[in-house]
Design an enzyme around this catalytic site. Structure first.
Site, PDB file in Angstrom:
ATOM      1  N   SER A  52       0.817  -1.182   0.138  1.00 18.00           N
ATOM      2  CA  SER A  52      -0.150   0.028   0.028  1.00 18.00           C
ATOM      3  C   SER A  52       0.901   1.326  -0.147  1.00 18.00           C
ATOM      4  O   SER A  52       1.556   1.490  -0.915  1.00 18.00           O
ATOM      5  CB  SER A  52      -0.936  -0.112   1.178  1.00 18.00           C
ATOM      6  OG  SER A  52      -1.996   0.797   0.966  1.00 18.00           O
ATOM      7  N   HIS A  54      -7.700  -5.696  -0.431  1.00 22.77           N
ATOM      8  CA  HIS A  54      -6.579  -4.942  -0.533  1.00 22.77           C
ATOM      9  C   HIS A  54      -5.031  -5.522  -0.325  1.00 22.77           C
ATOM     10  O   HIS A  54      -4.829  -6.504   0.544  1.00 22.77           O
ATOM     11  CB  HIS A  54      -6.441  -3.952   0.683  1.00 22.77           C
ATOM     12  CG  HIS A  54      -5.329  -2.992   0.793  1.00 22.77           C
ATOM     13  ND1 HIS A  54      -4.927  -2.147  -0.347  1.00 22.77           N
ATOM     14  CD2 HIS A  54      -4.844  -2.456   1.552  1.00 22.77           C
ATOM     15  CE1 HIS A  54      -3.940  -1.385  -0.056  1.00 22.77           C
ATOM     16  NE2 HIS A  54      -3.955  -1.615   1.441  1.00 22.77           N
ATOM     17  N   ASP A  67      -9.282  -3.683  -5.838  1.00 23.01           N
ATOM     18  CA  ASP A  67      -8.755  -3.524  -4.514  1.00 23.01           C
ATOM     19  C   ASP A  67      -9.414  -1.886  -4.448  1.00 23.01           C
ATOM     20  O   ASP A  67      -9.272  -1.065  -5.089  1.00 23.01           O
ATOM     21  CB  ASP A  67      -7.124  -3.037  -4.554  1.00 23.01           C
ATOM     22  CG  ASP A  67      -6.528  -2.779  -3.421  1.00 23.01           C
ATOM     23  OD1 ASP A  67      -7.003  -1.977  -2.672  1.00 23.01           O
ATOM     24  OD2 ASP A  67      -5.246  -3.346  -3.275  1.00 23.01           O
TER      25      ASP A  67
END
Length: 523
Positions: A237, A493, A465
């Site tokens: 991320s 995610h 996502d």
């Protein structure tokens, strides 16, 4: 009542106020078995090469690159601290300590250290290593790498940003902003102005130096202190933006970099908020579709009617907050959205969202969604917060990039987000208010993120996502000159360690043998 597994924190804008820069910790998901294949290329890394890890650094930085930290046992891991400059432009002007931990390679054929970052910005890498990261790694990776976690500057145990106490944070995250009038906009800016003033008062001069570029420079010190000529790195991320920044600063020192759940650092904060609004709307639509195909779904009718019911719930909570088991903490719209967002990070969490929506819609009981919101913000039952992730999230975002504060421009942007995401788009607008009165200058990013000359970098995107939309993986793989794109076709995610054996096998082959997946491989 079943225990809820917390989904990763947080590449989402704070409920009711927009995102500065994408975040996100590791999402929790079940493994689904699937297969894929790709041609083989090689990244050359010589694990037996002598470590000239600090070679070529400026004399004024030598004390940082040549330090010899002392490792001590901390449970099953080893822990230490590493010293870095507060201000990289003036390295003699003071220093801070970064918290670092590691799990030593279990086998004899060690490659080196694999530094990991779980996202955020604001997530603790030392905590994530202990609780999530090690469990995600393939057996071969654990055998041949020292797995290293670190708290970036301003996070966790690394001179953390501190701004408000628990009661003040409760008030801030529960607040439903009114942007419809100049007076309402002024009130929101004033609230965040007080928060910002508290950050400076409690954190001090470090607040001006917690940007991503500074954190990426810290990464190079960590690489050298660990004795590696090249950086081997796995970022999730927001950790992908940190990794891409490192690669752009030090392309010649790039070893094996995996960037999973990609965030393109060339995007500004408005583009990120718009992307996430669409991403969470898409994930919510997928959830409603799945919910209605099962039993006991509180969302009746068509998928669009189910989404409309969620929108009605959020509006109801805004007008008249729902009661919860805590009479002092009703469920506002902001808290309801945070609770919903928490459960969209992985489709394995969708049954918990059904529980929360059932109570909220059928009984006007917001207790379950409030519980999820507390997980999202890392709030403990006693009213304290278990980490500084929320404070660091906003502070690092304000250091990196600030959205416009012009009311007309914010209004137009917010309208576009609602058009793209009718159910939850309004929770992503008006990003400029958070940093409007930030008390230190913006640090900004780099002029270029191409990382020319870097070894091949693996960028991973998940097609649905919510927090880091797939288009960001596509754009980051275009921006980085040596990147290849690896795609997981699925929900949730990030992908490595929570998707399927195709992704795991491709990443492990890259980390262990230097085998680069073919660009465009889909799993």
């Amino acid at each position: 009542m079943a225990a809820v597994t917390p989904a990763p924190l947080r590449p989402v804008s704070r409920a009711g106020r927009p995102l500065m820069r994408a975040a996100g910790l590791l999402a929790v998901g079940a493994l689904v078995l699937a297969g894929c294949s790709s041609p083989k290329n090689q990244v050359t890394v010589d694990p037996s090469a002598p470590a000239s890890a600090g070679e070529g650094v400026a004399p004024e930085l030598a004390e940082f690159y040549e330090q010899q930290p002392e490792w001590t046992a901390c449970g099953d891991l080893e822990c230490t601290t590493v010293v870095v400059p507060i201000d990289w432009e003036e390295p003699g002007g003071g220093s801070i300590e970064l918290a670092v931990n590691r799990s030593r390679a279990t086998g004899g054929d060690r490659i080196g250290s694999l530094l990991t970052n779980p996202g955020g910005p604001g997530a603790s890498g030392t905590e994530a290593l202990e609780t999530v990261v090690i469990q995600r790694m393939g057996a071969g990776v654990k055998e041949r790498y020292d797995l290293v976690g670190f708290d970036p500057r301003g996070v966790g145990k690394s001179h953390p940003v501190e701004c408000v106490d628990g009661a003040e944070m409760d008030e801030l995250v529960a607040f439903d902003a009114d942007y419809s009038t100049p007076e309402g906009l002024e009130d929101v800016e004033a609230r965040y102005g007080e928060f910002a003033a508290g950050c400076l008062e409690r954190t001090g001069e470090v607040l001006e130096h917690i940007d991503t570029v500074s954190a990426a420079r810290d990464l190079d010190v960590l690489r050298a202190v660990l004795g590696d000529e090249q950086l081997h790195y796995l970022g999730f991320s927001y950790g992908t933006a940190l990794g891409a920044t490192y690669a752009s600063l030090f392309p010649e020192r790039v070893g094996r970099l995996v960037l999973d759940g990609a965030l393109d650092p060339t995007l500004d904060s408005d583009a990120i908020a718009a992307g996430q609004a669409a991403g969470f709307e898409s994930a919510l639509r997928a959830y409603v579709t799945d919910c209605q195909a099962g039993k006991s779904c509180p969302l009746e009718g068509t998928v669009d009617e189910g989404l409309a019911a969620v929108a009605d719930l959020l509006e109801d909570a805004r007008r008249n907050p729902l009661e919860t088991t805590d009479p002092e903490r009703p469920l506002t719209a902001s808290l309801a959205f945070a609770g919903i967002a928490q459960t969209l990070y992985a489709n394995t969490l969708w049954p918990y969202l059904t529980e929360g929506l059932t109570g909220a819609i059928q009984q006007r009981d917001g207790s379950r969604l409030l519980q999820f919101a507390d997980l999202y913000y890392d709030r403990d039952p006693d009213g304290t917060y278990g980490s500084n992730t929320t404070e660091a999230f906003w502070a690092i975002g304000c250091a990196d990039d600030r959205a416009t504060t012009d009311p007309d421009e914010m209004r137009a942007s917010a309208e576009r987000m609602v058009e793209a995401a009718p159910t939850i788009g309004r929770f992503f607008g008006y990003g400029g208010v958070v940093c409007a009165r930030w008390p230190v200058p913006e640090a900004g990013g780099l002029d270029s993120y191409t990382a020319e000359g870097a070894a091949p970098i693996v960028v991973i995107g998940t097609t649905n996502d919510p927090a880091t939309p797939y288009v960001w993986a596509e754009s980051l793989s275009d921006v980085l000159s040596s990147a290849v794109l690896l795609t997981f076709e699925g929900e949730g995610h990030t992908a490595y360690g929570r998707s399927n054996e195709c992704i795991t096998g491709a990443v492990d082959a890259y980390l262990l043998e230097g085998t680069v997946p073919e660009d465009g491989t889909r799993c």
